[in-house]
Write a protein that holds these residues in place. Structure first.
Motif, PDB file in Angstrom:
ATOM      1  N   GLY A  10       0.274  55.525  18.491  1.00 56.98           N
ATOM      2  CA  GLY A  10      -0.185  55.179  17.160  1.00 56.98           C
ATOM      3  C   GLY A  10       0.862  54.435  16.363  1.00 56.98           C
ATOM      4  O   GLY A  10       0.900  54.507  15.131  1.00 56.98           O
ATOM      5  N   GLU A  11       1.736  53.696  17.057  1.00 55.12           N
ATOM      6  CA  GLU A  11       2.859  53.062  16.379  1.00 55.12           C
ATOM      7  C   GLU A  11       2.591  51.602  15.980  1.00 55.12           C
ATOM      8  O   GLU A  11       3.509  50.797  15.906  1.00 55.12           O
ATOM      9  N   ARG A  17      -0.801  46.138  16.904  1.00 56.90           N
ATOM     10  CA  ARG A  17      -0.644  47.217  17.874  1.00 56.90           C
ATOM     11  C   ARG A  17       0.655  47.045  18.642  1.00 56.90           C
ATOM     12  O   ARG A  17       1.063  45.920  18.947  1.00 56.90           O
ATOM     13  N   ASP A  21      -2.366  52.207  23.747  1.00 57.60           N
ATOM     14  CA  ASP A  21      -2.570  53.640  23.518  1.00 57.60           C
ATOM     15  C   ASP A  21      -3.743  54.185  24.321  1.00 57.60           C
ATOM     16  O   ASP A  21      -3.710  55.338  24.777  1.00 57.60           O
ATOM     17  N   ILE A  33       2.374  61.402  17.650  1.00 57.01           N
ATOM     18  CA  ILE A  33       1.651  60.422  16.842  1.00 57.01           C
ATOM     19  C   ILE A  33       2.420  60.047  15.573  1.00 57.01           C
ATOM     20  O   ILE A  33       2.766  60.917  14.765  1.00 57.01           O
ATOM     21  N   GLY A  40       2.195  53.284  11.998  1.00 56.21           N
ATOM     22  CA  GLY A  40       0.951  54.017  11.862  1.00 56.21           C
ATOM     23  C   GLY A  40       0.389  53.932  10.447  1.00 56.21           C
ATOM     24  O   GLY A  40       1.087  53.572   9.510  1.00 56.21           O
ATOM     25  N   ILE A  44      -5.231  54.374  12.011  1.00 56.51           N
ATOM     26  CA  ILE A  44      -4.666  54.498  13.360  1.00 56.51           C
ATOM     27  C   ILE A  44      -4.452  55.968  13.706  1.00 56.51           C
ATOM     28  O   ILE A  44      -4.743  56.405  14.831  1.00 56.51           O
ATOM     29  N   MET A  45      -3.955  56.738  12.747  1.00 57.70           N
ATOM     30  CA  MET A  45      -3.758  58.174  12.987  1.00 57.70           C
ATOM     31  C   MET A  45      -5.083  58.839  13.349  1.00 57.70           C
ATOM     32  O   MET A  45      -5.172  59.618  14.305  1.00 57.70           O
ATOM     33  N   ARG A  47      -7.879  57.495  14.543  1.00 54.11           N
ATOM     34  CA  ARG A  47      -8.377  57.041  15.837  1.00 54.11           C
ATOM     35  C   ARG A  47      -7.584  57.668  16.982  1.00 54.11           C
ATOM     36  O   ARG A  47      -8.153  58.079  17.993  1.00 54.11           O
ATOM     37  N   THR A  48      -6.270  57.769  16.823  1.00 58.18           N
ATOM     38  CA  THR A  48      -5.425  58.314  17.888  1.00 58.18           C
ATOM     39  C   THR A  48      -5.703  59.795  18.106  1.00 58.18           C
ATOM     40  O   THR A  48      -5.771  60.273  19.245  1.00 58.18           O
TER      41      THR A  48
END
Length: 255
Positions: A10-11, A17, A21, A33, A40, A44-45, A47-48
């Motif tokens: 998630g970086e 991106r 991931d 994460i 992030g 994104i957090m 979704r991850t």
């Protein structure tokens, strides 16, 4: 023997991106994460975390310094109180998102300069560990063996899970060769495989000076931003399984 394979995930940020991931989530057993400071964001957090739950991957918070430009790899002149507040803010945010998706944060793994600063100050390391314990005493702290973070977590009554970093060079003191120095990051697949084989066979790593260093760990870390990280992670998973070890999330390794 049970072995965890984990990676920082998630970086990215917004539309950018850093790594694959999706592919990594099919490969690892635990994911660290990013929580919006070094990388992030809320989308994104979310979704991850959702992807990790679908894949049966354990999740942990990967808190860093508020430095998107430097990817959290530059130390900052901030107070201990600020460091504690940053930590609680990031872990708490991920806990909330995890609850929303029916998942649970099981560990904390400091990112880059955040961890470097904690490992350079015993008082700060203990303050951060106690903050983690206050959030959830069942959380596990990820740390390289022999570091102040490990000792502080133990003093705070937290469980510690020690790491072997497959794609980073070690000094004879057991610390990492600083990024920017020649050979600090290992990109070559064959070289990483040789290091993992040595670790799985006798629990050691060859340092940048050629010495054999014992590494007491039950988890292997691959940095997602290392070029070819997905290929490295897949190769390491194959090695773990070929050795007879069982790939297991860190949260389920209790012995």
């Amino acid at each position: 023997m049970k072995i965890d394979l984990n990676s920082d995930m998630g970086e990215g940020f917004g539309r950018w991106r850093i790594a694959d991931d999706d592919g990594l989530m099919d490969t690892v057993s635990s994911a660290n994460i990013a929580c919006g400071f070094h990388a992030g964001d809320y989308a994104i957090m979310s979704r991850t975390v959702q992807l990790a739950r679908e894949k049966g991957v354990a999740i942990g918070a990967h808190p860093g310094l508020p430095d998107l430009t430097g990817f959290g790899r530059r130390t900052m002149n901030v107070s201990d109180a600020d460091m504690e507040a940053m930590l609680v803010y990031q872990v708490g945010a991920l806990q909330g998102i995890a609850t929303r998706h029916g998942h649970r944060v099981t560990h904390v793994s400091y990112h880059a300069a955040f961890g470097t600063m904690a490992n350079a100050d015993e008082g700060l390391a203990l303050r951060l560990a106690r903050a983690i314990a206050a959030l959830d005493p069942e959380l596990t702290v990820f740390s390289m063996p022999g570091q102040l973070t490990e000792r502080a977590a133990e003093k705070a009554g937290l469980r510690v899970h020690t790491l072997f970093l497959a794609d980073r060079a070690y000094t004879t003191a057991g610390t990492l060769v600083p990024r920017g120095q020649p050979g600090a990051v290992i990109h070559d697949l064959a070289a990483v495989q040789a290091r993992v084989s040595q670790f799985l066979e006798d629990g050691s790593v060859t340092t940048i000076d050629g010495a054999r260093l014992p590494v007491k760990a039950r988890s292997i870390l691959v940095h997602s931003d290392t070029p070819g990280s997905l290929e490295l992670a897949r190769a390491i998973r194959t090695q773990i399984e070929a050795s007879g070890a069982t790939l297991t999330p860190a949260s389920q390794i209790t012995d």
